[in-house]
Motif scaffolding. Sequence first.
Motif, short mmCIF file in Angstrom:
data_model
loop_
_atom_site.label_atom_id
_atom_site.label_comp_id
_atom_site.label_asym_id
_atom_site.label_seq_id
_atom_site.Cartn_x
_atom_site.Cartn_y
_atom_site.Cartn_z
N ARG A 1 0.83 -1.20 0.00
CA ARG A 1 0.00 0.00 0.00
C ARG A 1 0.87 1.26 0.00
NH1 ARG A 1 -2.97 -1.20 4.03
NH2 ARG A 1 -2.43 0.35 5.62
N ILE A 2 1.94 1.22 0.77
CA ILE A 2 2.86 2.36 0.79
C ILE A 2 3.52 2.55 -0.58
CG2 ILE A 2 5.02 3.23 1.77
CD1 ILE A 2 4.25 1.82 4.39
N VAL A 3 3.97 1.46 -1.18
CA VAL A 3 4.62 1.54 -2.49
C VAL A 3 3.65 2.06 -3.54
CG1 VAL A 3 5.62 0.18 -4.37
CG2 VAL A 3 6.33 -0.25 -2.01
N ASN A 4 2.42 1.55 -3.55
CA ASN A 4 1.43 2.00 -4.53
C ASN A 4 1.12 3.49 -4.36
OD1 ASN A 4 1.21 -0.51 -5.71
ND2 ASN A 4 -0.55 -1.14 -4.47
N ALA A 5 0.97 3.91 -3.12
CA ALA A 5 0.69 5.33 -2.86
C ALA A 5 1.86 6.20 -3.33
CB ALA A 5 0.43 5.55 -1.37
N ALA A 6 3.08 5.73 -3.07
CA ALA A 6 4.26 6.49 -3.48
C ALA A 6 4.34 6.60 -5.00
CB ALA A 6 5.51 5.83 -2.92
N LEU A 7 4.12 5.50 -5.70
CA LEU A 7 4.19 5.52 -7.16
C LEU A 7 3.15 6.47 -7.74
CD1 LEU A 7 4.80 1.74 -7.94
CD2 LEU A 7 6.36 3.63 -8.43
#
Length: 229
Positions: free
Chosen positions: A27-33
Amino acid sequence: MDSATHQEPLPQEPGRRERRRSETHQRIVNAALQLFSTHGYVETTVEQITEAADVGKGTFFNYFPTKDALLTAIFESVAEQFAGLRANIRTSQDVRASLTEFAHALLRTVVRAPKIVRSFFGLALTDPVVGERFQAVLMHARKTIIALMERGQEIGQVRTDIPAAVLGRTLQQCILGTEIIWGFTSGEDLHEWIDVTLEVFWKGVDSATQPPSKNQKLTTEARRHGERP
């Protein structure tokens, strides 16, 4: 022990804690991207990422010590995807289809907007640490593509008069060049650009386009005149 009542232990599924940790990480990675796609890497803050991912800053730093560590994790995930492709190369019966499908899947995962392309390539060229990580991913990808070209040569789908290493490097040049130029445009579909790039590349490397060797030419000429080669 009664063999009738003995049972082999069932494989353990990931526990709830592991699943939640993996879900939070993603979820963190997706939000960052998504934020990198909109604002660029440099302009995006950790606070924006945590808000978009609906996690606290403490949670973020439990997973990633810094924002750069998050970027490194993204690069490593790309390398893992190439490793997955490489693991299946020996069973591939259509290297063109395998690579095309993989390329589009990778774009959907990471490359979401021109700004993210400009950010990543810009950082790779100006930040030594990021550049080193980026180079490692590029070389890992190169080895995978070369292995795919070798498989294509082995099963007669890719011309053999050009070394697989040269074909792999050339394909990587084509893909990266396409992404960089697309990164400075707006309103264009990168998937369509990649399809055209791959179409042109495959027309050049298809085994049917390989010029005949000297022996092949002599054999063809002899048959044309009714002679034995």
